[in-house]
Design an enzyme around this catalytic site. Structure first.
Site, PDB file in Angstrom:
ATOM      1  N   ASN A 206     -16.601  11.801 -18.398  1.00  0.00           N
ATOM      2  CA  ASN A 206     -17.915  12.458 -18.343  1.00  0.00           C
ATOM      3  C   ASN A 206     -18.981  11.388 -18.576  1.00  0.00           C
ATOM      4  OD1 ASN A 206     -20.192  14.002 -18.698  1.00  0.00           O
ATOM      5  ND2 ASN A 206     -19.501  14.997 -20.597  1.00  0.00           N
ATOM      6  N   TRP A 207     -19.611  10.969 -17.486  1.00  0.00           N
ATOM      7  CA  TRP A 207     -20.581   9.872 -17.591  1.00  0.00           C
ATOM      8  C   TRP A 207     -21.907  10.315 -18.196  1.00  0.00           C
ATOM      9  CZ3 TRP A 207     -19.987   7.325 -12.032  1.00  0.00           C
ATOM     10  CH2 TRP A 207     -18.704   6.769 -11.926  1.00  0.00           C
TER      11      TRP A 207
ATOM     12  N   HIS B 294     -20.000  22.713 -21.751  1.00  0.00           N
ATOM     13  CA  HIS B 294     -20.017  21.506 -22.592  1.00  0.00           C
ATOM     14  C   HIS B 294     -20.954  21.739 -23.781  1.00  0.00           C
ATOM     15  CE1 HIS B 294     -20.735  17.450 -23.997  1.00  0.00           C
ATOM     16  NE2 HIS B 294     -19.602  17.119 -23.409  1.00  0.00           N
TER      17      HIS B 294
ATOM     18  N   GLU C  20     -13.129  20.343 -27.452  1.00  0.00           N
ATOM     19  CA  GLU C  20     -13.997  19.250 -27.913  1.00  0.00           C
ATOM     20  C   GLU C  20     -14.699  19.664 -29.198  1.00  0.00           C
ATOM     21  OE1 GLU C  20     -15.261  16.412 -24.565  1.00  0.00           O
ATOM     22  OE2 GLU C  20     -16.621  18.096 -24.504  1.00  0.00           O
TER      23      GLU C  20
ATOM     24  N   GLY D 228     -19.271  11.913 -29.402  1.00  0.00           N
ATOM     25  CA  GLY D 228     -20.237  10.817 -29.494  1.00  0.00           C
ATOM     26  C   GLY D 228     -20.484  10.320 -30.906  1.00  0.00           C
TER      27      GLY D 228
ATOM     28  N   SER E 151     -14.777  11.390 -28.837  1.00  0.00           N
ATOM     29  CA  SER E 151     -14.529  10.016 -29.285  1.00  0.00           C
ATOM     30  C   SER E 151     -13.120   9.511 -28.973  1.00  0.00           C
ATOM     31  CB  SER E 151     -14.861   9.867 -30.777  1.00  0.00           C
ATOM     32  OG  SER E 151     -16.233  10.172 -30.994  1.00  0.00           O
TER      33      SER E 151
ATOM     34  N   GLY F  13     -16.107  10.664 -22.923  1.00  0.00           N
ATOM     35  CA  GLY F  13     -17.529  10.390 -22.720  1.00  0.00           C
ATOM     36  C   GLY F  13     -17.776   8.890 -22.713  1.00  0.00           C
TER      37      GLY F  13
HETATM   38  P1  PGA Z   1     -17.416  11.151 -26.315  1.00  0.00           P
HETATM   39  O1  PGA Z   1     -17.867  12.408 -25.437  1.00  0.00           O
HETATM   40  O2  PGA Z   1     -16.077  10.687 -25.762  1.00  0.00           O
HETATM   41  O3  PGA Z   1     -18.489  10.116 -26.111  1.00  0.00           O
HETATM   42  O4  PGA Z   1     -17.298  11.616 -27.711  1.00  0.00           O
HETATM   43  C1  PGA Z   1     -16.956  13.387 -25.011  1.00  0.00           C
HETATM   44  C2  PGA Z   1     -17.662  14.465 -24.227  1.00  0.00           C
HETATM   45  O5  PGA Z   1     -18.808  14.789 -24.553  1.00  0.00           O
HETATM   46  O6  PGA Z   1     -17.098  15.026 -23.275  1.00  0.00           O
END
Ligand code: PGA
Length: 252
Positions: free
Chosen positions: A9-10, A93, A166, A172, A211, A232
């Site tokens: 997921n960019w 999301h 998630e 993040g 993460s 992400g």
């Molecule tokens: P992250 O994001 O890997 O940067 O934690 C995951 C996501 O939001 O799908």
């Protein structure tokens, strides 16, 4: 046997040049025994679709409109995406839920429109830190699944979907759920789906996001109910994403 899937997921990152370079490296290095997917921002979809034509990497969108067509300025429909050979779309999301106030009712509409257009929805669910601390994790996830899945038109719409667990506190933040914490919730999600249809529960892919990095992917993917990842930040770094895909391939 469920085929692993790793989706990058960019979010709102990248330039034409950085994406061209990233895709070039991914095409040369990604293994083809898993489903590898990239989810670019809308404006790059054409570029990504062309770059990935005849490759083993698929692509998808980060969002769709909850309406079929009409006066919805700034929105993109599932049918529009389908014309570009889009395969996947994220729905629910946590950034859409919190920053854009998307509720389960709206997410259910998007889920159904994705299915109707022949796209595979990746339905994201997850609890906040506060909800986890209050021992509400299972209740919250069940609630998020319940409304969306109960409004799906038929069992094949469920069979076509992918669920992404998630935890909001792990997105993040650099804090990953431990593989045991993630497995516990994945198993609960599969059990919940089994109450609707056992065959769908056995076959549906449930992926973990929050993460995920090259350094923790192996442990997470070793868990019996974790069928891949939604990545992400690490999906923007070619070596990280390649290593995560390799970990998924090794684990299955
Ligand atoms: P992250 O994001 O890997 O940067 O934690 C995951 C996501 O939001 O799908």
């Amino acid at each position: 046997m469920r085929r692993p899937i790793v989706a990058g997921n960019w979010k709102m990152h990248g330039t034409r040049a950085s994406i061209a370079a990233l895709l070039d490296t991914l095409k040369k290095n990604l293994c083809d025994n898993i489903d590898a997917v990239v989810l670019p921002p809308y404006v790059y979809l054409q570029q990504v679709a062309e770059a990935l034509d005849h490759s083993h990497i698929s692509w998808g969108a980060q969002n769709i409109c909850a309406q079929v067509e009409g006066a919805f300025t700034g929105e993109i429909s599932a049918d529009m995406l389908q014309q570009f050979n889009c395969r996947y779309v994220l729905v629910g999301h946590s950034e859409r839920r919190t920053l854009y106030q998307e509720d389960d009712q709206l997410i259910a509409k998007k889920f159904n429109l994705a299915n109707r257009a022949g796209l595979t929805p990746i339905l994201c669910v997850g609890e906040t830190l506060r909800q986890r601390e209050q021992q509400l994790t299972f209740d919250i996830i069940e609630q998020q699944l319940q409304l969306v899945l109960s409004q799906a038109p038929n069992v094949s719409a469920l069979a076509n979907a992918i669920i992404a667990y998630e935890p909001v506190w792990a997105i993040g933040t650099g804090k990953t759920a431990s593989s045991e914490q993630a497995q516990e919730v994945h198993a609960m999600i599969r059990q919940f789906i089994a109450t609707i249809n056992q065959a769908v529960a056995n076959n549906i892919r449930i992926i973990y996001g929050g993460s995920v990095k090259a350094s923790n992917a192996q442990q997470l993917f070793a868990m019996p109910d974790i069928d891949g990842g939604l990545i992400g930040g690490a999906s923007l770094i070619a070596e990280e994403f390649i290593a995560i895909c390799q970990a998924a391939s090794d684990a299955f």
